[in-house]
Design a protein around this motif. Structure first.
Motif, PDB file in Angstrom:
ATOM      1  N   CYS A 174      -6.559   6.848   0.833  1.00  0.00           N
ATOM      2  CA  CYS A 174      -6.441   5.811  -0.208  1.00  0.00           C
ATOM      3  C   CYS A 174      -6.340   6.423  -1.603  1.00  0.00           C
ATOM      4  O   CYS A 174      -7.107   7.304  -1.965  1.00  0.00           O
ATOM      5  CB  CYS A 174      -7.654   4.889  -0.133  1.00  0.00           C
ATOM      6  SG  CYS A 174      -7.697   3.665  -1.436  1.00  0.00           S
ATOM      7  N   THR A 175      -5.393   5.916  -2.400  1.00  0.00           N
ATOM      8  CA  THR A 175      -5.238   6.401  -3.774  1.00  0.00           C
ATOM      9  C   THR A 175      -6.010   5.518  -4.759  1.00  0.00           C
ATOM     10  O   THR A 175      -5.906   5.710  -5.955  1.00  0.00           O
ATOM     11  CB  THR A 175      -3.762   6.403  -4.210  1.00  0.00           C
ATOM     12  OG1 THR A 175      -3.356   5.038  -4.359  1.00  0.00           O
ATOM     13  CG2 THR A 175      -2.866   7.069  -3.180  1.00  0.00           C
ATOM     14  N   THR A 176      -6.707   4.528  -4.241  1.00  0.00           N
ATOM     15  CA  THR A 176      -7.422   3.517  -5.044  1.00  0.00           C
ATOM     16  C   THR A 176      -6.502   2.855  -6.079  1.00  0.00           C
ATOM     17  O   THR A 176      -6.935   2.534  -7.180  1.00  0.00           O
ATOM     18  CB  THR A 176      -8.658   4.088  -5.774  1.00  0.00           C
ATOM     19  OG1 THR A 176      -8.219   5.032  -6.774  1.00  0.00           O
ATOM     20  CG2 THR A 176      -9.605   4.787  -4.818  1.00  0.00           C
ATOM     21  N   CYS A 177      -5.245   2.657  -5.688  1.00  0.00           N
ATOM     22  CA  CYS A 177      -4.275   2.112  -6.642  1.00  0.00           C
ATOM     23  C   CYS A 177      -4.543   0.647  -6.966  1.00  0.00           C
ATOM     24  O   CYS A 177      -4.046   0.122  -7.950  1.00  0.00           O
ATOM     25  CB  CYS A 177      -2.863   2.256  -6.100  1.00  0.00           C
ATOM     26  SG  CYS A 177      -2.530   1.131  -4.732  1.00  0.00           S
ATOM     27  N   GLY A 178      -5.297  -0.012  -6.105  1.00  0.00           N
ATOM     28  CA  GLY A 178      -5.664  -1.402  -6.393  1.00  0.00           C
ATOM     29  C   GLY A 178      -4.646  -2.440  -5.967  1.00  0.00           C
ATOM     30  O   GLY A 178      -4.853  -3.634  -6.182  1.00  0.00           O
ATOM     31  N   CYS A 236       0.818  -1.222   0.000  1.00  0.00           N
ATOM     32  CA  CYS A 236       0.000   0.000   0.000  1.00  0.00           C
ATOM     33  C   CYS A 236       0.854   1.276   0.000  1.00  0.00           C
ATOM     34  O   CYS A 236       1.631   1.517   0.917  1.00  0.00           O
ATOM     35  CB  CYS A 236      -0.926   0.003   1.207  1.00  0.00           C
ATOM     36  SG  CYS A 236      -1.881   1.520   1.375  1.00  0.00           S
ATOM     37  N   CYS A 262      -3.800  -3.442  -2.998  1.00  0.00           N
ATOM     38  CA  CYS A 262      -4.313  -4.298  -1.923  1.00  0.00           C
ATOM     39  C   CYS A 262      -5.223  -5.371  -2.492  1.00  0.00           C
ATOM     40  O   CYS A 262      -5.070  -6.559  -2.199  1.00  0.00           O
ATOM     41  CB  CYS A 262      -5.057  -3.464  -0.890  1.00  0.00           C
ATOM     42  SG  CYS A 262      -6.303  -2.368  -1.581  1.00  0.00           S
TER      43      CYS A 262
HETATM   44  S1  SF4 Z   1      -6.009   0.957  -3.034  1.00  0.00           S
HETATM   45 FE1  SF4 Z   1      -5.336  -0.308  -1.351  1.00  0.00          FE
HETATM   46  S2  SF4 Z   1      -3.121  -0.352  -1.566  1.00  0.00           S
HETATM   47 FE2  SF4 Z   1      -3.835   1.350  -2.795  1.00  0.00          FE
HETATM   48  S3  SF4 Z   1      -3.763   3.137  -1.418  1.00  0.00           S
HETATM   49 FE3  SF4 Z   1      -5.827   2.285  -1.233  1.00  0.00          FE
HETATM   50  S4  SF4 Z   1      -5.675   0.898   0.480  1.00  0.00           S
HETATM   51 FE4  SF4 Z   1      -3.599   1.308  -0.142  1.00  0.00          FE
END
Ligand code: SF4
Ligand code: SF4
Lengths: 255, 657
Positions: B341-345, B297, B347
């Motif tokens: 959260c950057t919603t990078c995916g 993350c 996780c």
């Molecule tokens: S999408 Fe998941 S890994 Fe990415 S920033 Fe949000 S919580 Fe962290």
């Protein structure tokens, strides 16, 4: 339980380039895009905050211009109880004296304890609206307010002075306050809430007497700032620049 | 001939051994199921209903892939081998026990060579298990990585599963030490141990007595483990497979579900447990606490308060222990956790049991937005987006200002027919630092004779990140505006340089007459393959390439940009975190519009350091306008100007034309 009226208006959105009308006496309103006066937006926020804190009702009054309905639905989503648009010929722009008459006439019907409005607007040519409304209704006015507390029959207000001085004063109600900043910045309303309001809330229309422009001003000429003569950049290496400078000084008669 | 003897060495004076073995196991299983039911019934008692029973064959496939073969677990070598060794061995032991039961009661087949194969397999897995368990003990007691939960529950589980296997092994070896069959050596592990017993010189009676003791102990330890399973950390052995089975099938990773609605059609903005679906609550109980999500993350590594693992565990805590905090958004889960959260995916991608973190994060954000709990910067951006269709707060008439003075003029797709509708996106349109790159893109398109146009002021922000911020109403409004403009255009395909726009146009917009959506790297790759795009120069740079989250992990586009870079004559040196492991730049999910908050190290800085450590690499190639901004800043703040230059992929193409 205060009866609060917010009087607000739409003003030119400075995101767009402003153009002058053909007569050269005002803005070309065909090209204008309007946005809520930012100070009025603070006045609305202050009204809603007071209602949330002390109870009461909030009525928002605005002249009918482009975009006013969206703006009123947004205030409804924030928690305003009644939205009123003044039916009249406002599209061409009216001076604040005329507008203040219309505001005063409509606001009076609601027996307000408190009238809140933005302390100023970017299109005020003949002074701000607040003091004019106060004058027509025979109410006291205080401007540059950044905080309001309501007590029985009076309000304690915070007024900001230049240089960071803060005054606290008391005013008997009913009164008109010119809001510089709400106690909190204007809140965000989610679009879905606004859209919901468009379906459920109603905007009342208030008929007003003929617009009375007296006391206002009429602009003789309005124009964009004329570009001053450009500065000339002297380029080249030291020798060349020095030579150029000398010739310029000679030309100007300084040498 | 080798023969299997049922209940060898167990005195029948206590009655038939079957009877009490089955009685004990039946009782243990019943307690376990009851306990599990108590735990699991909360999912549907508290959570909202949602049907996840469709497409059973695909679900079964996922169960096999993720719970039995465990492909995600195996993505990491050490913990992967460790876990597979333990889990697979147990699968084999279960199977072995089941076969023995069949043999004992229904159909005798375990004799001769079959029995030898049977014994040999079981023993082989015993050894495999011991290797895995050894690795686990080392990890838990010596290595102690940060992501791991070093709770005593896990230690207890590890000891129990090991004791069970050792119990089985000891029982077998003691029997072998007494029986000493000539095929005994096929029970490799048991035989080795049996030789130890034999060497002690103990009599047969002593060994048989020991055997009895160990056998009883083995039986009881299995029963105890079963009974404690639903309340302990082994629970994941049930919930993990269930979670994989019930995982999302109907939409790709790049499509979020719209806000749920009540039966009366009122939108649900999730603030408490009962606003979430039963599957979202199952997510909480399925977490194995492996910490892979947290490790990957960017928000956690930057030092923000968000850890996806803790986030999921707080759902579990709220459901089971936290009766006083039924409210999630802003209470059990603080606002700054949700906004980080950057919603990078990463996780979601890493999670071995397919937990869907982002869906729940966005659901809770939707609540914060509807309550107006957004920070000032985000509020400005959203207000601008609502009013002008871009986050910059500029007039829509200025959207195509970058193209001013270009010859020939860029076509207006709303007025003329074009083959490619170029969806430019906010950053490429408005950011002053990107004007040059956007122009170069247009010039490249023109030079290779592409028939393309843009929508000028008809284009609005595509809405990908607006949706991920949780402003669903604004997202819908932007979609409506764009669809309206697009329906006025006549085009064959959409192309965009922005992976965020790409994702939402491709996965979330209503099907647009079947017109494909292409990322410019895909388009260039196609043109190179068909011979329409040829380069006159070989650049010869040594570069590295950063996979944008919404292009890579979300849409699986890894090769097209790499092929284009190679076609320009550059050599790609991969960063350690590449392709699906690529680190996020930190801008996604609306982060680029929010206040930064306190952090240790920006993700973009960590990424630039990673690139700068590569030997002789001169250029850091990106394929996303926001990345140019993010990484150019990072290069300055880490002082890496000497080692790497950030370039958009189009700059290489432009140079090599
Ligand atoms: S999408 Fe998941 S890994 Fe990415 S920033 Fe949000 S919580 Fe962290
Ligand atoms: S959410 Fe998934 S990846 Fe994260 S700790 Fe739990 S099981 Fe592991």
């Amino acid at each position: 339980m205060a009866n609060i009226v917010a009087i607000v208006k739409m003003v030119p959105d400075l995101v767009e380039e402003l153009e002058i009308n053909d007569e050269g006496t005002g803005l070309d309103r065909d090209w204008l895009r309007l946005i809520i006066n930012e100070f009025d937006n603070h006045a609305i926020e202050q009204a809603i905050l007071l209602k949330e804190r002390e109870g009461g009702e909030v009525t928002v009054i605005a002249p009918e211009t482009e975009g006013v309905e969206d703006m009123l639905f947004t205030t409804a989503a924030k928690g305003a109880d009644r939205m009123i648009k003044l039916a009249g010929d406002f599209e061409e722009g009216v001076n604040n004296h005329a507008l203040a008459h219309a505001f005063a006439e409509t606001a009076k019907n609601h027996q307000p304890d408190l009238i809140l409005t933005g302390v100023q607007a970017n299109d005020d040519l003949d002074g701000p609206v607040g003091p004019l409304v106060a004058e027509y209704l025979g109410m006291p006015y205080i401007g540059y307010i950044s905080g309001v507390t309501l007590e029985e029959g009076r309000a304690i207000v915070r007024k900001e002075y230049p240089g960071g001085l803060i005054g606290e004063m008391e005013v008997t109600l009913p009164a008109v306050l010119g809001i510089q900043a709400g106690e909190e910045p204007p809140r965000y309303v989610a679009i879905s809430k606004v859209r919901q309001m468009m379906k459920t809330a109603e905007i009342a229309e208030a008929e007003i007497s003929e617009l009375d422009f007296s006391g206002g001003i009429s602009a003789k000429r309005m124009y964009l700032p004329e570009a001053a003569e450009r500065a000339e950049m002297i380029e080249g290496d030291e020798e060349e620049i020095a030579a150029k400078l000398i010739s310029i000084f000679k030309e100007a008669g300084a040498l | 001939m080798p023969e299997r003897i049922n209940y060898w060495g167990i005195p029948h004076s206590w009655g038939e051994p079957e009877l009490y073995v089955y009685a004990i196991m039946f009782l243990a299983a019943a307690i376990m199921l009851l306990q599990f039911y108590r735990q699991a019934s909360l999912w549907w008692k508290v959570g909202r209903p949602e049907s996840r029973w469709d497409k059973l064959h695909i679900r079964l496939g996922r169960l096999i892939q993720y719970a039995i073969v465990q492909t995600k677990v195996l993505r990491q070598r050490y913990p992967g081998i460790m876990h597979a060794a333990i889990a697979w061995s147990y699968f084999v032991f279960f199977l072995g026990t089941a076969l023995a039961t069949v043999h004992d009661h229904f159909f005798e087949f375990l004799h001769g060579n079959t029995l030898i194969v049977y014994k040999f397999t079981l023993d082989l897995f015993t050894i495999f298990f011991l290797i895995g368990a050894g690795m686990a003990f080392y990890r838990r007691y010596a290595e102690k990585p940060e992501k791991l939960t070093l709770d005593k529950g896990f230690t207890w589980t590890l000891w129990m599963v090991t004791i069970i296997v050792l119990g089985g092994l000891f029982t077998e070896s003691l029997r072998l030490a007494v029986e000493r069959p000539d095929w005994g050596a096929w029970s490799v592990a048991g035989w080795l141990l049996a030789r130890l017993w034999i060497s002690t010189g103990a009599t047969e009676t002593t060994l048989t007595n020991w055997h009895l003791g160990v056998w009883v102990f083995h039986l009881l330890s299995v029963a105890l483990t079963l009974v404690t399973l639903p309340t302990g950390t082994l629970l994941h052995a049930l919930t993990g497979p269930l979670n994989a089975f019930f995982s999302e099938l109907d939409r790709p990773m790049g499509a979020l579900a719209p806000a749920a609605e009540t039966a009366e059609g009122e939108p649900i903005f999730a603030s408490k447990l009962s606003d979430l679906t039963w599957k979202q609550l199952l997510d909480g109980d399925a977490c194995t606490e492996c910490g892979r999500c947290q490790d990957a993350c960017p928000a956690f590594n930057a030092g923000t308060p968000l850890s996806p693992k803790q986030f999921i565990l707080s759902l579990r805590d709220s459901l089971h222990h936290n009766g006083s905090k039924p409210k999630l958004a802003g209470e059990a889960i603080p606002e700054d956790v949700l906004w980080a959260c950057t919603t990078c995916g990463a996780c979601v991608y890493e999670c071995p049991v397919l937990i869907e973190h982002i869906d729940t994060i966005v659901d809770l954000r939707r609540y914060l937005v509807i309550e107006g709990m957004v920070d000032a910067e985000l509020q400005t951006a959203l207000t601008n987006l609502g009013r002008y269709g871009n986050s910059f707060g500029k007039s829509e008439r200025m959207r195509a200002k970058w193209s001013k003075g270009m010859e020939p003029k860029v076509k207006n797709a709303n007025k003329e027919r074009v083959e490619y509708l170029w969806f430019v996106g906010d950053y490429a349109s408005y950011s002053p630092t990107l004007t040059e790159i956007t122009k170069q893109t247009a010039e490249v398109f023109q030079q290779i004779g592409l028939d393309f146009g843009i929508m000028y002021k008809g284009e609005n922000h595509a809405g990908n990140d607006v949706r991920r911020v949780g402003e669903e109403g604004l997202f819908e409004m932007l979609v409506e505006k764009n669809i309206k403009a697009m329906s006025k255009a006549d085009y064959q395909a959409i192309v965009t340089t922005d992976p965020h726009s790409y994702n939402t146009l491709k996965n979330e917009y209503p099907a647009n007459g079947g017109h494909p959506v292409l990322h410019y790297t895909e388009l260039l790759d196609q043109l190179i393959a068909s011979g329409k795009l040829k380069f006159s120069k070989k650049l010869g740079y040594k570069v590295t390439y950063h996979d944008p989250c919404y292009l890579g992990r979300y849409n699986g586009i890894y090769d097209a940009p790499r092929r284009v870079i190679e076609a320009t004559g550059c050599e790609i040196v991969e960063m350690p975190r590449n392709k699906d492991c690529a680190l996020c730049c930190g801008a996604g999910g609306g982060r680029i519009w929010m206040e930064e908050g306190e952090i240790k190290e920006r993700p973009s800085e960590s990424r630039i350091r990673e690139a700068a450590a590569l030997e002789n690499v001169t250029d850091f190639i990106v394929a996303c306008p926001k990345d140019v901004t993010m990484y150019s800043d990072a290069v300055k703040t880490v002082g890496a100007e000497e080692s790497v230059v950030v370039k958009d992929l189009i700059e290489l193409v432009y140079e090599a034309l």
